[in-house]
Design an enzyme around this catalytic site. Structure first.
Site, PDB file in Angstrom:
ATOM      1  N   GLU A 183      47.249  45.923  46.323  1.00 16.60           N
ATOM      2  CA  GLU A 183      47.492  44.645  45.653  1.00 16.60           C
ATOM      3  C   GLU A 183      48.965  44.241  45.661  1.00 16.60           C
ATOM      4  O   GLU A 183      49.302  43.077  45.871  1.00 16.60           O
ATOM      5  CB  GLU A 183      46.970  44.711  44.217  1.00 16.60           C
ATOM      6  CG  GLU A 183      45.454  44.653  44.086  1.00 16.60           C
ATOM      7  CD  GLU A 183      44.752  45.953  44.403  1.00 16.60           C
ATOM      8  OE1 GLU A 183      43.507  45.962  44.476  1.00 16.60           O
ATOM      9  OE2 GLU A 183      45.451  46.979  44.575  1.00 16.60           O
TER      10      GLU A 183
ATOM     11  N   HIS B  73      36.477  46.763  34.942  1.00 15.65           N
ATOM     12  CA  HIS B  73      35.971  45.605  35.687  1.00 15.65           C
ATOM     13  C   HIS B  73      35.633  44.440  34.760  1.00 15.65           C
ATOM     14  O   HIS B  73      34.917  43.524  35.160  1.00 15.65           O
ATOM     15  CB  HIS B  73      34.715  45.980  36.483  1.00 15.65           C
ATOM     16  CG  HIS B  73      34.936  47.006  37.551  1.00 15.65           C
ATOM     17  ND1 HIS B  73      35.078  48.339  37.269  1.00 15.65           N
ATOM     18  CD2 HIS B  73      35.059  46.882  38.897  1.00 15.65           C
ATOM     19  CE1 HIS B  73      35.246  49.009  38.406  1.00 15.65           C
ATOM     20  NE2 HIS B  73      35.251  48.152  39.395  1.00 15.65           N
TER      21      HIS B  73
END
Length: 658
Positions: free
Chosen positions: A397, A464
């Site tokens: 990322e 998540h």
């Protein structure tokens, strides 16, 4: 030290000498000014000049270089006026950052130089993005990025090299191995014999060269640059050198054994090259003091010119406005035809239409090409737009956000899909310290959108399911949007892509396939920073966003006897203060509802603003309804208890009793 002049004529060798001598004399002048107390800090590159000079002269003038704080020679070799550099170091208005940052923490499109931030490693991914843009343009340009041996321990080093290798990007990664990361010697930094050998792990070429030999640096970088222009690929070059002064002057050099100074003093890049030119009779001894005096006079004049500039007069409004690039969206009439779409399809529609509109828009993310992304939002995109513009990325990322910023620097729009909003933590530094601050620091557009699949309600657990918008709403330079309905999902996404400022775009996973609505078929834009009254009422107001809007609607439907006004903020940075004040004045009772945890949630900012600006309009305390101050649990029973919805009835009952 052996110098091989090859086919360089005498004038060319004299040019190399002058380019070496100038930054050395500038540095010597800075050290005098430091002792006089006229400047406060200096990071010395004395002893390392050959690397900056040789590599800069090896590139074409319009090829990007990303230097560090010991690479003064890059700036002087690109002919930046010393007075302008001095103004930068002194925080004057004519400096590149207008007093907003220090030393070499700036960039300049005019000189194709992109400076570092203090975190060192992140600039390597920017080089990837710049090189990717060059490759997509087909302009046959290379990008050169500097790093120190200390920063090779950072994850950013690995991510940048891996991305460049996988995508065959024309980047020269140049390590200045000067023996020490501040005071930590190389023996405590890595175990490999040569940093250049790390290239093998990425399947790329690695070279180690004498960083104090200006001609060796020049020939190696020039040779590689010519090859990479025709056959794009990354290369890792380790330049061996030594830092003759402290990390910065205040740190001193007591931690360095004296014998190292004695050894490396014999390899001084300026002295050794000067001796070579005298032996070759290219340079005459009597010319040396003449050249030094000429440069010294120039430096003194330029330095004093900068000192004479007035100090900056602060203007609060200017500073706040300059966090963002000025953007005035055009008035656009939406399509009269609409189609009922799911929330997820509206996002896909907005992204696809933006890809068609902007040929320079590149989207990047894990599994977004043939697979279509974790939630299939980009399904079919690779077939229509090609894999150059719809790019699967390695799992990194930080590197990909940095690459996105590099694309923006070199004329592209970039959109990054986080597979889950939770994973953005791995790219946090690039977002909050690089992307967010770039325009404020040196006026560079950071045309980056980061899509953030967010939120709970699907039993996905602690990693998540987070609603982490508050991580970014407090970061100046970022815009943050959070749509609740399909039409807003499309309109805010197209506006985010159109806007040249960085935008964090939160999209709730629970809404993807559970919420539908009419969406304009053509290009559709919703102004960032404008709230929406979802339902008008008079007795109390619920101010909310995202999934909270749907909880509020459900509550209102279940209590038809209560005249509730529901205000959907839609944008959290900037947020619509006028709309908030208006609804408070109208109902005098306010509940702020959001999915994020109570402590530190964005609702606290809204509540504080109302308390400060609408105190006399209130008939009850401003109340907040938020999720528990815990991580997001996986079990449905625990998750239901965690979410703010579980406490909405009670919170509204308390509010309405006042």
């Amino acid at each position: 030290m052996i110098f091989d002049r090859k086919n360089i004529d005498n004038d060319g060798l004299i040019t190399f000498y002058k380019k070496l001598l100038l930054p050395r004399l500038v540095e010597e002048r800075m050290l005098v000014l430091l002792r006089q107390g006229r400047i406060s800090k200096w990071f010395s590159g004395i002893g390392q000049e050959a690397i900056a000079i040789g590599s800069t002269l090896a590139l074409e003038a319009d090829e990007y270089i990303l230097p560090m704080h010991r690479n003064l020679g890059v700036f002087t070799s690109r002919d930046i006026p010393i007075s302008r550099l001095m103004a930068q170091w002194q925080g004057k208005a004519s400096g590149f950052t207008k007093g907003r940052d220090r030393s070499f923490h700036f960039g300049s499109q005019d000189y194709r130089i992109i400076g570092m931030i203090s975190h060192l490693g992140p600039q390597m991914a920017l080089a990837d993005g710049i090189a990717l843009a060059s490759k997509l343009k087909g302009d046959k340009k290379v990008t050169l990025v500097f790093t120190g041996e200390g920063a090779t321990s950072e994850g950013d080093f690995h991510e940048a090299l891996n991305i460049a290798a996988v995508w065959d990007l024309p980047v020269i990664f140049l390590i200045e191995n000067n023996g020490y990361a501040l005071s930590t010697p190389t023996s405590e930094q890595y175990r490999c014999a040569r940093l250049a050998d790390k290239a093998l792990g990425y399947g790329i070429e690695g070279r180690r060269i004498d960083g104090n030999n200006v001609l060796e640096v020049y020939y190696n970088i020039n040779e590689l640059a010519r090859e990479l222009r025709e056959y794009p690929r990354p290369v890792l070059v380790e330049c061996m050198t030594f830092r003759m002064r402290g990390h910065e002057e205040a740190s001193g050099t007591k931690y360095v054994p004296q014998y190292l100074f004695d050894q490396w003093r014999l390899k001084d890049p300026v002295d050794c090259f000067e001796k070579f030119l005298l032996e070759e009779q290219v340079l005459r001894a009597e010319w040396v003091p003449y050249l030094r005096n000429e440069f010294t006079t120039l430096i003194d004049t330029e330095v004093e010119k900068a000192f004479k500039e007035p100090d900056i007069t602060p203007h609060e409004r200017t500073e706040v406005q300059n966090m963002y690039r000025l953007y005035n969206p055009a008035n656009r009439t939406p399509s009269e035809t609409v189609t009922n779409k799911r929330y997820i399809d509206a996002i896909s529609d907005g992204l696809k239409q933006s890809m068609r509109k902007y040929g320079n828009l590149v989207i990047m993310g894990q599994d977004i090409a043939e697979y279509g992304g974790a939630f299939k939002i980009t399904q079919g995109f690779a077939e229509e737009f090609g894999k150059d513009r719809v790019r699967n990325t390695p799992i990194c990322e930080s590197g990909i956000v940095g690459t996105a910023l590099g694309l923006a620097i070199n004329g592209y729009k970039a959109l990054v899909e986080m597979q889950f909003a939770d994973f953005v933590s791995c790219g946090f530094n690039q977002i909050v310290n690089n992307v967010a601050k770039t325009h404020y620091r040196w006026g560079q557009t950071a045309d980056v959108v980061i899509r953030m699949p967010t939120g709970a309600g699907t039993g996905a657990g602690p990693f998540h399911s987070q609603s982490n918008e508050a991580w970014f709403t407090k970061t100046p330079g970022l815009k943050v949007v959070y749509p609740a309905f399909p039409d807003d999902a499309k309109g805010l996404l197209m506006s985010a892509i159109d806007d040249p400022n960085p935008v964090m775009y939160f999209e709730h996973k629970y809404l993807y396939r559970s919420t539908s609505g009419n969406v304009p078929d053509g290009d559709y834009y919703v102004e960032i920073g404008k709230a929406r009254i979802v339902r008008a009422g008079t007795r109390a107001s619920i101010i909310t966003y995202g999934l909270g809007v749907h909880w509020a609607i459900e509550y209102a439907d279940n209590h038809p006897d209560v005249s509730l006004e529901i205000l959907d903020l839609r944008s959290l940075q900037p947020w619509d203060k006028e709309a908030v004040v208006s609804t408070v004045k109208k109902t005098s009772k306010v509940l702020i509802l959001h999915e994020d945890t109570l402590t530190g949630g964005f609702g606290g900012e809204i509540a504080a603003y109302i308390a400060e600006h609408c105190f006399f309009d209130l008939d009850a305390p401003v109340m907040r309804c938020a999720s528990l101050d815990t991580a997001v649990p996986m079990s449905k029973a625990l998750e239901d208890q965690f979410l703010a919805k579980a406490r909405l009835e009670e919170a509204m009952e308390r509010l309405l009793k006042y």
